[in-house]
Write a protein that holds these residues in place. Structure first.
Motif, PDB file in Angstrom:
ATOM      1  N   SER A 255      -2.233 -14.013   4.688  1.00 43.20           N
ATOM      2  CA  SER A 255      -1.934 -12.954   5.616  1.00 43.20           C
ATOM      3  C   SER A 255      -0.546 -12.664   5.660  1.00 43.20           C
ATOM      4  O   SER A 255       0.267 -13.333   5.093  1.00 43.20           O
ATOM      5  N   GLY A 256      -0.218 -11.406   6.259  1.00 42.30           N
ATOM      6  CA  GLY A 256       1.223 -11.190   6.637  1.00 42.30           C
ATOM      7  C   GLY A 256       1.832 -10.109   5.928  1.00 42.30           C
ATOM      8  O   GLY A 256       2.949  -9.609   5.764  1.00 42.30           O
ATOM      9  N   GLY A 257       1.064  -9.488   4.716  1.00 43.52           N
ATOM     10  CA  GLY A 257       1.540  -8.533   3.988  1.00 43.52           C
ATOM     11  C   GLY A 257       1.571  -7.135   4.852  1.00 43.52           C
ATOM     12  O   GLY A 257       1.269  -7.054   5.787  1.00 43.52           O
ATOM     13  N   GLY A 258       2.324  -6.163   4.226  1.00 41.65           N
ATOM     14  CA  GLY A 258       2.275  -4.835   4.765  1.00 41.65           C
ATOM     15  C   GLY A 258       3.387  -4.094   4.133  1.00 41.65           C
ATOM     16  O   GLY A 258       4.052  -4.410   2.918  1.00 41.65           O
ATOM     17  N   LEU A 259       3.771  -2.772   4.686  1.00 43.21           N
ATOM     18  CA  LEU A 259       4.740  -1.972   4.454  1.00 43.21           C
ATOM     19  C   LEU A 259       6.048  -2.193   5.442  1.00 43.21           C
ATOM     20  O   LEU A 259       6.037  -2.245   6.513  1.00 43.21           O
ATOM     21  N   VAL A 260       7.169  -2.390   4.741  1.00 40.75           N
ATOM     22  CA  VAL A 260       8.391  -2.606   5.282  1.00 40.75           C
ATOM     23  C   VAL A 260       9.494  -1.761   4.777  1.00 40.75           C
ATOM     24  O   VAL A 260       9.621  -1.417   3.497  1.00 40.75           O
ATOM     25  N   GLN A 261      10.467  -1.310   5.518  1.00 40.87           N
ATOM     26  CA  GLN A 261      11.774  -0.471   5.038  1.00 40.87           C
ATOM     27  C   GLN A 261      12.617  -1.601   4.413  1.00 40.87           C
ATOM     28  O   GLN A 261      12.743  -2.801   4.494  1.00 40.87           O
ATOM     29  N   PRO A 262      13.316  -1.120   3.181  1.00 39.87           N
ATOM     30  CA  PRO A 262      14.307  -1.827   2.786  1.00 39.87           C
ATOM     31  C   PRO A 262      15.496  -2.610   3.832  1.00 39.87           C
ATOM     32  O   PRO A 262      15.788  -1.796   4.690  1.00 39.87           O
ATOM     33  N   GLY A 263      15.600  -3.670   3.502  1.00 39.77           N
ATOM     34  CA  GLY A 263      16.405  -4.641   4.572  1.00 39.77           C
ATOM     35  C   GLY A 263      15.386  -5.185   5.639  1.00 39.77           C
ATOM     36  O   GLY A 263      16.236  -6.084   6.265  1.00 39.77           O
ATOM     37  N   GLY A 264      14.448  -4.977   5.704  1.00 39.09           N
ATOM     38  CA  GLY A 264      13.569  -5.552   6.656  1.00 39.09           C
ATOM     39  C   GLY A 264      13.146  -7.086   6.222  1.00 39.09           C
ATOM     40  O   GLY A 264      13.433  -7.349   5.170  1.00 39.09           O
ATOM     41  N   SER A 265      11.999  -7.402   7.036  1.00 37.29           N
ATOM     42  CA  SER A 265      11.609  -8.893   6.827  1.00 37.29           C
ATOM     43  C   SER A 265      10.090  -8.938   7.088  1.00 37.29           C
ATOM     44  O   SER A 265       9.595  -8.111   7.739  1.00 37.29           O
ATOM     45  N   LEU A 266       9.607  -9.767   6.275  1.00 30.26           N
ATOM     46  CA  LEU A 266       8.078 -10.183   6.480  1.00 30.26           C
ATOM     47  C   LEU A 266       7.876 -11.549   6.412  1.00 30.26           C
ATOM     48  O   LEU A 266       8.765 -12.118   5.750  1.00 30.26           O
ATOM     49  N   ARG A 267       6.662 -12.116   6.986  1.00 30.52           N
ATOM     50  CA  ARG A 267       6.245 -13.530   6.934  1.00 30.52           C
ATOM     51  C   ARG A 267       4.945 -13.520   6.407  1.00 30.52           C
ATOM     52  O   ARG A 267       4.015 -13.066   7.063  1.00 30.52           O
ATOM     53  N   LEU A 268       4.749 -14.108   5.243  1.00 34.37           N
ATOM     54  CA  LEU A 268       3.437 -14.299   4.743  1.00 34.37           C
ATOM     55  C   LEU A 268       2.958 -15.825   5.010  1.00 34.37           C
ATOM     56  O   LEU A 268       3.860 -16.848   5.306  1.00 34.37           O
ATOM     57  N   SER A 269       1.558 -15.947   5.158  1.00 32.54           N
ATOM     58  CA  SER A 269       1.002 -17.362   5.486  1.00 32.54           C
ATOM     59  C   SER A 269       0.039 -17.501   4.553  1.00 32.54           C
ATOM     60  O   SER A 269      -0.707 -16.314   3.978  1.00 32.54           O
ATOM     61  N   CYS A 270      -0.527 -18.552   4.103  1.00 40.03           N
ATOM     62  CA  CYS A 270      -1.576 -18.983   3.440  1.00 40.03           C
ATOM     63  C   CYS A 270      -1.988 -20.086   3.876  1.00 40.03           C
ATOM     64  O   CYS A 270      -1.498 -21.324   3.808  1.00 40.03           O
ATOM     65  N   ALA A 271      -3.575 -20.165   4.405  1.00 40.54           N
ATOM     66  CA  ALA A 271      -3.970 -21.483   4.497  1.00 40.54           C
ATOM     67  C   ALA A 271      -5.126 -21.921   3.897  1.00 40.54           C
ATOM     68  O   ALA A 271      -6.031 -21.008   3.328  1.00 40.54           O
TER      69      ALA A 271
END
Length: 119
Positions: free
Chosen positions: A7-23
């Motif tokens: 979970s945690g994917g998506g669309l983000v602008q350059p320079g941004g952040s995302l956090r992915l998780s895997c259970a």
């Protein structure tokens, strides 16, 4: 039956952040290594980051200093904190885990989560 759910994917602008998780779930005895791979269109799947049970990590050269992998052994979960994202980070990100059950020891893959970096 062992499953990896990302979970945690998506669309983000350059320079941004995302956090992915895997259970990981199922009849798990132990998980030795967990990691993240990615595959962009027309390219081979590549290692992004890996972590073994004692916390030792390794990273692909293109993400060093920007991405951080961590894991919660009690929750059988691995995380990928992605900062300073670039358009070239756009790919499907797959979770991988080397899991030991009573019956077998093998690598498992998640279904993948799309990360798109675009303005």
């Amino acid at each position: 039956q062992v499953q990896l759910v990302e979970s945690g994917g998506g669309l983000v602008q350059p320079g941004g952040s995302l956090r992915l998780s895997c259970a990981a779930s199922g009849s798990i005895f132990s998980i030795y290594a967990m990691g993240w791979y990615r595959q962009a269109p027309g390219k081979q799947r590549e290692l992004v980051a890996g972590i073994i049970r004692d916390g030792t990590t390794n990273y692909g050269d293109s993400v060093k200093g920007r991405f951080t992998i961590s894991r919660d052994n009690a929750k059988n979960t691995v995380y990928l904190q992605m900062n300073s994202l670039k358009p070239e980070d756009t790919a499907v990100y797959y979770c991988n885990a080397h899991i030991i059950t009573i019956q077998t020891t093998q690598n498992y893959w998640g279904q993948g989560t799309q990360v798109t970096v675009s303005s």
